[in-house]
Motif scaffolding. Sequence first.
Motif, PDB file in Angstrom:
ATOM      1  N   PRO A 195       0.823  -1.208   0.000  1.00 35.46           N
ATOM      2  CA  PRO A 195       0.000   0.000   0.000  1.00 35.46           C
ATOM      3  C   PRO A 195       0.862   1.265   0.000  1.00 35.46           C
ATOM      4  O   PRO A 195       1.935   1.297   0.593  1.00 35.46           O
ATOM      5  N   ASN A 196       0.367   2.296  -0.704  1.00 38.06           N
ATOM      6  CA  ASN A 196       1.068   3.584  -0.797  1.00 38.06           C
ATOM      7  C   ASN A 196       2.495   3.437  -1.326  1.00 38.06           C
ATOM      8  O   ASN A 196       3.401   4.150  -0.916  1.00 38.06           O
ATOM      9  N   LYS A 197       2.668   2.461  -2.220  1.00 35.38           N
ATOM     10  CA  LYS A 197       3.946   2.225  -2.909  1.00 35.38           C
ATOM     11  C   LYS A 197       5.082   1.859  -1.958  1.00 35.38           C
ATOM     12  O   LYS A 197       6.263   2.065  -2.266  1.00 35.38           O
ATOM     13  N   GLN A 198       4.731   1.281  -0.838  1.00 42.40           N
ATOM     14  CA  GLN A 198       5.758   0.801   0.083  1.00 42.40           C
ATOM     15  C   GLN A 198       6.191  -0.604  -0.333  1.00 42.40           C
ATOM     16  O   GLN A 198       5.456  -1.339  -0.968  1.00 42.40           O
ATOM     17  N   GLY A 199       7.394  -0.977   0.071  1.00 44.63           N
ATOM     18  CA  GLY A 199       7.867  -2.330  -0.170  1.00 44.63           C
ATOM     19  C   GLY A 199       8.051  -2.671  -1.635  1.00 44.63           C
ATOM     20  O   GLY A 199       7.712  -3.772  -2.070  1.00 44.63           O
ATOM     21  N   ALA A 254       5.080  -6.852   5.518  1.00 46.39           N
ATOM     22  CA  ALA A 254       4.318  -6.308   6.643  1.00 46.39           C
ATOM     23  C   ALA A 254       2.900  -5.884   6.285  1.00 46.39           C
ATOM     24  O   ALA A 254       2.193  -5.345   7.132  1.00 46.39           O
ATOM     25  N   PHE A 255       2.461  -6.145   5.047  1.00 40.78           N
ATOM     26  CA  PHE A 255       1.161  -5.640   4.598  1.00 40.78           C
ATOM     27  C   PHE A 255       0.213  -6.802   4.310  1.00 40.78           C
ATOM     28  O   PHE A 255       0.645  -7.919   4.022  1.00 40.78           O
ATOM     29  N   VAL A 272       0.216  -5.626  -8.162  1.00 36.63           N
ATOM     30  CA  VAL A 272       1.063  -5.964  -9.300  1.00 36.63           C
ATOM     31  C   VAL A 272       0.797  -4.929 -10.388  1.00 36.63           C
ATOM     32  O   VAL A 272      -0.349  -4.727 -10.793  1.00 36.63           O
ATOM     33  N   CYS A 273       1.845  -4.247 -10.838  1.00 35.76           N
ATOM     34  CA  CYS A 273       1.723  -3.251 -11.904  1.00 35.76           C
ATOM     35  C   CYS A 273       2.605  -3.670 -13.075  1.00 35.76           C
ATOM     36  O   CYS A 273       3.731  -4.140 -12.874  1.00 35.76           O
ATOM     37  N   GLU A 314      -0.835   5.633 -12.012  1.00 34.13           N
ATOM     38  CA  GLU A 314      -0.097   6.614 -12.804  1.00 34.13           C
ATOM     39  C   GLU A 314       0.157   6.041 -14.197  1.00 34.13           C
ATOM     40  O   GLU A 314      -0.790   5.787 -14.934  1.00 34.13           O
ATOM     41  N   ASP A 315       1.424   5.808 -14.577  1.00 37.25           N
ATOM     42  CA  ASP A 315       1.709   5.314 -15.930  1.00 37.25           C
ATOM     43  C   ASP A 315       1.982   3.814 -15.961  1.00 37.25           C
ATOM     44  O   ASP A 315       2.672   3.315 -16.842  1.00 37.25           O
ATOM     45  N   ARG A 316       1.396   3.091 -15.013  1.00 32.05           N
ATOM     46  CA  ARG A 316       1.503   1.627 -14.971  1.00 32.05           C
ATOM     47  C   ARG A 316       0.097   1.031 -14.946  1.00 32.05           C
ATOM     48  O   ARG A 316      -0.812   1.595 -14.321  1.00 32.05           O
TER      49      ARG A 316
END
Length: 205
Positions: A113-117, A154-155, A160-161, A180-182
């Motif tokens: 989430p939120n582009k973490q990990g 941890a999530f 998958v992008c 975004e662009d993915r």
Amino acid sequence: MSRVSGTLRAVHLRADRWLCVATLSGLAFGCVEQADEKPTKEDEEFVKKNLLASDPTPQFATHADLDGKVEYLGMDVTPNPAEPGKDVHLTHYWKVKSAPSDGWRLFTHINGPNKQGFINVDHGPVSGKYPVSRWKAGDIIRDQHSFRLPPNWAFNTFSVCVGLWRGRERMAIKSGPRDEDRVLAATVPVQAKEPFVPKRYLVRK
């Protein structure tokens, strides 16, 4: 500190088609595009087994349009939910409307989430045997690969992008879910790890 001299050469075969040369003593680095390696008969047979005759029904249906040239149909994931510390198997489905121009390559990213990990799981399509430069109009391509979800993930989900890139650009997404662009291919649940509970023994005097 001792001085390191010499030349290191690395060749990235098949899908990426780049010859990279690094000169350690001069701190120089360069990449030169190379011609595709001619596929063997075994390669061609393997590719044929992964070209489908009709549209599949993926577990995560996406139908994202990339610049009117390629459609990302969707993806299968096993196991679902995924488990930290274990392999996750992804099967992507691509449909080619018109052959992409030369230079495009495939990318696959994993995020919490939120582009973490962030995890980069880029790979050559169809085990590197069918690069984007060889895709033909009418192809329905099954592309399978695996990665291992870190044991300390941890999530409770990961996304998958996917997409196609060339140099500093990514192929435009005309429709379908996106980050975004993915292309946002899927958000996959992750099974929570059972907490470790130490065993207790009662000892009587």
